[in-house]
Design a protein around this motif. Structure first.
Motif, PDB file in Angstrom:
ATOM      1  N   LEU A  56       0.759  -1.136  -0.074  1.00 37.46           N
ATOM      2  CA  LEU A  56      -0.022  -0.031   0.042  1.00 37.46           C
ATOM      3  C   LEU A  56       0.966   1.254  -0.084  1.00 37.46           C
ATOM      4  O   LEU A  56       1.650   1.556   0.813  1.00 37.46           O
ATOM      5  N   VAL A  57       1.040   1.914  -1.250  1.00 35.47           N
ATOM      6  CA  VAL A  57       1.919   2.988  -1.278  1.00 35.47           C
ATOM      7  C   VAL A  57       1.184   4.382  -0.953  1.00 35.47           C
ATOM      8  O   VAL A  57      -0.021   4.757  -1.591  1.00 35.47           O
ATOM      9  N   LYS A  58       1.491   4.972  -0.003  1.00 35.93           N
ATOM     10  CA  LYS A  58       0.856   6.220   0.185  1.00 35.93           C
ATOM     11  C   LYS A  58       0.889   6.981  -0.661  1.00 35.93           C
ATOM     12  O   LYS A  58       2.133   7.427  -1.487  1.00 35.93           O
ATOM     13  N   ILE A  59      -0.263   7.893  -1.033  1.00 36.02           N
ATOM     14  CA  ILE A  59      -0.369   8.879  -2.331  1.00 36.02           C
ATOM     15  C   ILE A  59      -0.177  10.236  -1.737  1.00 36.02           C
ATOM     16  O   ILE A  59      -0.221  10.580  -0.665  1.00 36.02           O
ATOM     17  N   SER A  60       0.541  11.146  -2.687  1.00 35.94           N
ATOM     18  CA  SER A  60       0.788  12.354  -2.441  1.00 35.94           C
ATOM     19  C   SER A  60       0.850  13.124  -3.865  1.00 35.94           C
ATOM     20  O   SER A  60       1.098  12.249  -4.787  1.00 35.94           O
ATOM     21  N   LYS A  61       1.015  14.190  -3.742  1.00 39.29           N
ATOM     22  CA  LYS A  61       1.314  14.881  -5.291  1.00 39.29           C
ATOM     23  C   LYS A  61       2.630  14.612  -5.721  1.00 39.29           C
ATOM     24  O   LYS A  61       3.165  14.241  -6.941  1.00 39.29           O
TER      25      LYS A  61
END
Length: 95
Positions: A56-61
Motif C-alpha cells: 500500500l503506497v501512500k499517495i501524494s502529489k
C-alpha cells in the motif's frame, strides 16, 4: 501474504516499476484505498501486488510526480532513479 505500507520516499525501483505498470496513466479516485493507521491517522494509498506481498503506497502529489518521472526515465534513458528524488532519497533507497 505480507502487507506493507510504504511512503513514496522509501520506494525502491521494483515497487515504483510495479506502480507505473499498473497505473500507466496515473491513478484515479477508484484506485485509492482509505484507512486509518495505528495512530488513527487517515491514510490514502494505492495497492500493488507481488507474488508474496501487497504494498500500500501512500499517495501524494509527489508520488504522482515521481511515477511520471520514473516512466519518462525508463523510456528515455538508462537512469535507474527517478529524477524527482533528492540525493537524500536516493541514499535512503540504497540503505
Amino acid at each position: 501474504m505480507k502487507r506493507v505500507i510504504v511512503d513514496y520516499k522509501k520506494l525502491n525501483k521494483n515497487i515504483l516499476n510495479l506502480l507505473v505498470e499498473k497505473f500507466p496513466d496515473g491513478y484515479n479516485d477508484n484506485d485509492i484505498i482509505s484507512f486509518r493507521n495505528h495512530h488513527n491517522e487517515a491514510i490514502e494509498a494505492v495497492e500493488v501486488k507481488t507474488e508474496d506481498t501487497i504494498y500500500l503506497v501512500k499517495i501524494s502529489k509527489r508520488l504522482a510526480d515521481t511515477m511520471e518521472s520514473f516512466d519518462d526515465d525508463t523510456t528515455d534513458s538508462t537512469t535507474e532513479v527517478p529524477v524527482a528524488m533528492s540525493k537524500d532519497q536516493v541514499e535512503d533507497l540504497e540503505d
